[in-house]
Design a protein around this motif. Structure first.
Motif, PDB file in Angstrom:
ATOM      1  N   ASN A 116      24.146  -1.078 -59.124  1.00 55.28           N
ATOM      2  CA  ASN A 116      23.961   0.230 -58.477  1.00 55.28           C
ATOM      3  C   ASN A 116      24.860   1.289 -59.086  1.00 55.28           C
ATOM      4  OD1 ASN A 116      21.937  -0.556 -56.719  1.00 55.28           O
ATOM      5  ND2 ASN A 116      23.373  -1.145 -55.118  1.00 55.28           N
ATOM      6  N   LYS A 134      25.180  -6.829 -57.290  1.00 55.47           N
ATOM      7  CA  LYS A 134      24.295  -5.728 -56.891  1.00 55.47           C
ATOM      8  C   LYS A 134      25.036  -4.394 -56.945  1.00 55.47           C
ATOM      9  CE  LYS A 134      21.405  -8.452 -53.762  1.00 55.47           C
ATOM     10  NZ  LYS A 134      21.002  -8.643 -52.351  1.00 55.47           N
ATOM     11  N   THR A 135      26.298  -4.407 -56.536  1.00 53.08           N
ATOM     12  CA  THR A 135      27.102  -3.185 -56.560  1.00 53.08           C
ATOM     13  C   THR A 135      27.293  -2.687 -57.990  1.00 53.08           C
ATOM     14  OG1 THR A 135      28.239  -3.801 -54.530  1.00 53.08           O
ATOM     15  CG2 THR A 135      29.345  -2.191 -55.943  1.00 53.08           C
ATOM     16  N   GLU A 161      26.631  -9.710 -53.636  1.00 52.22           N
ATOM     17  CA  GLU A 161      26.810  -8.277 -53.386  1.00 52.22           C
ATOM     18  C   GLU A 161      27.597  -7.603 -54.509  1.00 52.22           C
ATOM     19  OE1 GLU A 161      25.305  -6.351 -51.144  1.00 52.22           O
ATOM     20  OE2 GLU A 161      24.234  -8.171 -50.586  1.00 52.22           O
ATOM     21  N   GLN A 162      28.600  -8.302 -55.057  1.00 49.68           N
ATOM     22  CA  GLN A 162      29.393  -7.759 -56.159  1.00 49.68           C
ATOM     23  C   GLN A 162      28.486  -7.386 -57.339  1.00 49.68           C
ATOM     24  OE1 GLN A 162      31.703 -10.742 -58.186  1.00 49.68           O
ATOM     25  NE2 GLN A 162      32.964  -9.243 -59.244  1.00 49.68           N
TER      26      GLN A 162
END
Length: 179
Positions: free
Chosen positions: A54, A50-51, A47-48
């Protein structure tokens, strides 16, 4: 004649390789190179990571996406290859037309390409920042690309130095982060 195409290979997409990848893309673009894609291996699952992508509005290509049309091999898809926070390891990677490798991890260099391996530096982003500074690239606050490059490199340095707590944090890391 059109400028050469370049794949900036970042390996696994973590904050340092992402920041170093967009920094290298900005440098090559600033120097007048042609099509420049950031290409990663594997999957982007954390998630880190992907963040960070983004926040930067960045969509790097996977090797599989580069090969989706099936007309060319990966080696034929670009004129040149640059590895950042990553190095040619596999037989296939060693056959690429690699022109430059930038890393802060130990890696094999065989003399077939330029390399800048700085083992005493905490983040590849710091090394790329050094190149951007020397080249005259300006981090203008009203330039979205420059802001994204600075932001990506900020996250990469912060992540790989663990907020300056690792033993390999260098003066270069601190200067790049401060800038």
């Amino acid at each position: 004649e059109s400028p050469p195409s370049v794949a900036v290979l970042i390996g696994d997409a973590d904050p340092d390789s992402i920041g170093a990848g967009i920094g290298m893309r900005a440098l090559l673009s600033f120097l007048g190179w042609g099509k420049i894609d950031i290409v990663y291996d594997g999957e982007i699952s954390l998630e880190q990571n992907k963040t960070v992508l983004n926040i930067l509005s960045l969509r790097p290509l996977s090797r599989d996406e580069v090969l989706k049309d099936g007309e060319k091999s990966f080696a034929e898809s670009y004129d040149h290859f640059v590895f950042v926070d990553n190095s040619p390891r596999s037989k296939a990677d060693k056959k690429l037309n690699t022109i430059f490798v930038v890393d802060h991890h130990p890696c094999e260099t065989n003399g077939n390409f330029l390399s800048d391996i700085r083992l005493g530096v905490g983040a590849a982003c710091s090394i790329i920042w050094d190149y951007l500074e020397v080249s005259g690239f300006e981090f203008k606050p009203d330039d979205e690309e420059a802001v994204n490059v600075a932001t990506g490199m900020f996250f990469g340095i912060q992540n790989d130095t663990q907020s300056f707590t690792t033993d390999n944090t260098s003066d270069l890391d601190v200067a790049a982060y401060a800038h």
